[in-house]
Design an enzyme around this catalytic site. Structure first.
Site, PDB file in Angstrom:
ATOM      1  N   LYS A  56      -4.470  -6.764   3.457  1.00  0.00           N
ATOM      2  CA  LYS A  56      -4.460  -5.676   2.473  1.00  0.00           C
ATOM      3  C   LYS A  56      -5.868  -5.404   1.959  1.00  0.00           C
ATOM      4  CE  LYS A  56      -2.737  -2.718  -0.532  1.00  0.00           C
ATOM      5  NZ  LYS A  56      -3.739  -2.547  -1.589  1.00  0.00           N
TER       6      LYS A  56
ATOM      7  N   GLU B 231     -10.099   2.000   3.757  1.00  0.00           N
ATOM      8  CA  GLU B 231      -9.800   3.147   2.891  1.00  0.00           C
ATOM      9  C   GLU B 231     -11.062   3.652   2.200  1.00  0.00           C
ATOM     10  OE1 GLU B 231      -7.677   3.366  -1.405  1.00  0.00           O
ATOM     11  OE2 GLU B 231      -6.449   2.506   0.190  1.00  0.00           O
TER      12      GLU B 231
ATOM     13  N   HIS C 205      -7.583  -3.463   4.619  1.00  0.00           N
ATOM     14  CA  HIS C 205      -6.994  -2.120   4.569  1.00  0.00           C
ATOM     15  C   HIS C 205      -7.725  -1.289   3.524  1.00  0.00           C
ATOM     16  CE1 HIS C 205      -4.422   0.773   2.449  1.00  0.00           C
ATOM     17  NE2 HIS C 205      -3.821   1.002   3.604  1.00  0.00           N
ATOM     18  N   ASN C 206      -7.915  -1.854   2.333  1.00  0.00           N
ATOM     19  CA  ASN C 206      -8.570  -1.111   1.271  1.00  0.00           C
ATOM     20  C   ASN C 206     -10.042  -0.861   1.577  1.00  0.00           C
ATOM     21  OD1 ASN C 206      -6.079  -1.473   0.087  1.00  0.00           O
ATOM     22  ND2 ASN C 206      -6.897  -1.962  -1.931  1.00  0.00           N
TER      23      ASN C 206
ATOM     24  N   SER D 225       0.827  -1.201   0.000  1.00  0.00           N
ATOM     25  CA  SER D 225       0.000   0.000   0.000  1.00  0.00           C
ATOM     26  C   SER D 225       0.861   1.251   0.000  1.00  0.00           C
ATOM     27  CB  SER D 225      -0.933   0.028   1.219  1.00  0.00           C
ATOM     28  OG  SER D 225      -1.701   1.217   1.214  1.00  0.00           O
TER      29      SER D 225
END
Length: 480
Positions: free
Chosen positions: A185, A192, A188-189, A130
């Site tokens: 990940k 986001e 995480h997105n 990232s």
């Protein structure tokens, strides 16, 4: 060209090229390979003075250039393209070699690939990266999965090129086995997506209710970025809002089509949350908000629907409202991170990954898109209580969100009164209220399910499962 490169990168689009340059800048010899050799040659010609590169024209040359155990980074499109590259290189590798997938792969694909390559003695490391193009070059947050043995070989290299938190800690760690890295990940997105939606809603409220122009909102975000909302996304939001379009002289945000796109990781987060039974309502609303924005014909057909249109606030009222929006934004952001960490916790338990949530918070403090000042405190919360059931169970976060709740409720009510959509703020508040409720209407839902489908229910006064004979005398029978 015999075994002198520390690591290799195949797939030299912008992300792959920048990652290769990052390795080289940190003193590693990097083997380069691309399906079209022109990109390989162009990288060496343009950036060859940044470090030591070995340009390989063929897969065989590329593999031969790598020292044992070979470490090979794949930076190609997720899906079939990744499988094709693996199929090309795996027969050329030996037991103990490591393939690293740095793309945004679905974690289920990573689990399959890791299992298949493990049978050949090859380590497969699904690695979330990232930070975008800038992060790949100057220091990303890196989330590698795979075997512990593979991290022993790969970890020292990743720790050198990763972003560093303010305390100097590298923003990478071994996340866990097989697909753990890509799972983290993915979440995480998802966070986001939620974070960006909440920020967009704050902007929309300041524009439509407070009556602030974009440059004034940019100043507001710049001020917020000096306090507890200090984060990369708040910082760049201020810059985007302050930007003027050169062609028209208008605020940049006013000449951009209001249709947000997505590449799929946010949608995956919601889909997997449904499979795990984890409520990530804020992330879901962010995904749906992007989807709705793209339905231009539907929006055009609905534009004349009735709704409120309250006047903008006066200067003093607007300033006070902006303060309340800051409270609502902060509280809603904490809820988004709460939901994301809950999903990681559930995934870790389901797939037996044993993910350290404090370590995840630690490596998100630098390099990644959702880096934020309060991640230090999230790290501390999970470090002090690894079994913490929720961020909202942490005393300090609970006190802060409690202090913000009146303003948060006021902002949501004002948004409703003015007809300004705030699905992120509203979903976050509903989640908070549902968690703290003594009783939820799920009792009625379960009664309905028992009525039409004999799905049974549990009682509050004794153990067991029960069913009511709704069509007859409505007596109750135990189903245990």
């Amino acid at each position: 060209m015999s075994g002198s490169a520390d690591i290799g990168v195949t797939g030299l689009a912008v992300m792959g090229s920048n990652l290769a340059r990052n390795f080289a800048r940190h003193g590693f010899t990097v083997a380069l390979h691309n399906r079209t050799t022109a990109k390989t040659n162009a990288l060496v010609e343009q950036f060859g003075d940044e470090g030591s590169f070995i340009a390989a024209q063929t897969a065989q040359e590329f593999v031969a250039a790598l020292e044992r155990p070979r470490r090979l980074v794949i930076m190609v499109k997720a899906g079939e393209a990744t499988d094709a590259v693996i199929q090309e290189f795996a027969p050329l590798l030996e037991s103990g070699d490591v393939i690293i997938d740095g793309g945004n792969a679905h974690f289920a694909d990573t689990r399959r690939r890791e299992r298949e390559l493990r049978e050949q003695g090859i380590h497969f490391v699904g690695t979330g990266i990232s930070g975008g193009e800038e992060g790949a070059l100057n220091g990303p947050s890196i989330m590698p999965g795979g075997s512990a043995e593979s991290y022993e070989s790969l970890g020292p290299l990743l720790e050198r090129i990763a972003a560093k938190a303010e305390d100097g800690t590298p923003c990478t760690t071994h996340i866990g086995p097989d697909g753990a890295g890509h799972f983290v990940k993915m979440v995480h997105n998802g966070i986001e997506y939620a974070d960006m939606q909440l920020i967009a809603e704050a902007y929309h409220l300041l524009r439509e209710v407070a009556g602030y122009p974009p440059e004034r909102i940019a100043q507001t975000f710049t001020t917020w970025n000096t306090g507890r909302l200090d984060s990369y996304l708040i910082e760049i939001t201020a810059q985007v809002l302050a930007h003027t379009d050169a062609a028209t002289g208008k605020p940049f945000v006013d000449i951009v089509a209001d249709q947000a796109e997505q590449k799929g990781t946010g949608r995956w987060t919601v889909q997997i949350a449904l499979d795990l039974g984890v409520p990530v309502s804020g992330i879901a609303e962010a995904v749906f908000a992007r989807s709705l924005s793209g339905h231009g014909e539907l929006r055009a057909a609905s534009r004349d629907l009735p709704g409120p249109s309250g006047p903008v606030l006066g200067e003093a009222e607007a300033a006070a409202f902006a303060d309340r929006v800051e409270q609502a934004l902060y509280a809603s952001k904490i809820v988004s991170y709460t939901q994301g960490f809950h999903q990681i916790q559930a995934g870790s338990q389901t797939y037996d990954w044993d993910i350290d949530l404090g370590a995840v918070a630690s490596i998100w403090r630098g390099g990644c898109i959702i880096r934020a000042a309060f991640l230090d405190r999230i790290k501390e919360a999970f470090d002090s209580r690894p079994d913490l059931p929720s961020l909202l169970s942490d005393k300090q976060f609970a006190e802060e969100i409690g202090a913000a709740q009146d303003d948060w409720r006021s902002v949501v009510a004002t948004a409703v009164g003015h007809g300004v959509p705030t699905p992120g703020f509203s979903a976050a508040l509903a989640y908070y209220d549902a968690l703290r409720a003594e009783r939820l209407p799920a009792a009625l839902t379960q009664g309905q399910r028992d009525f039409f489908g004999a799905h049974t229910y549990r009682r509050t006064d004794r153990e067991g499962s029960f069913h009511t004979l709704w069509g007859g005398d409505r007596s109750e029978v135990s189903t245990d």
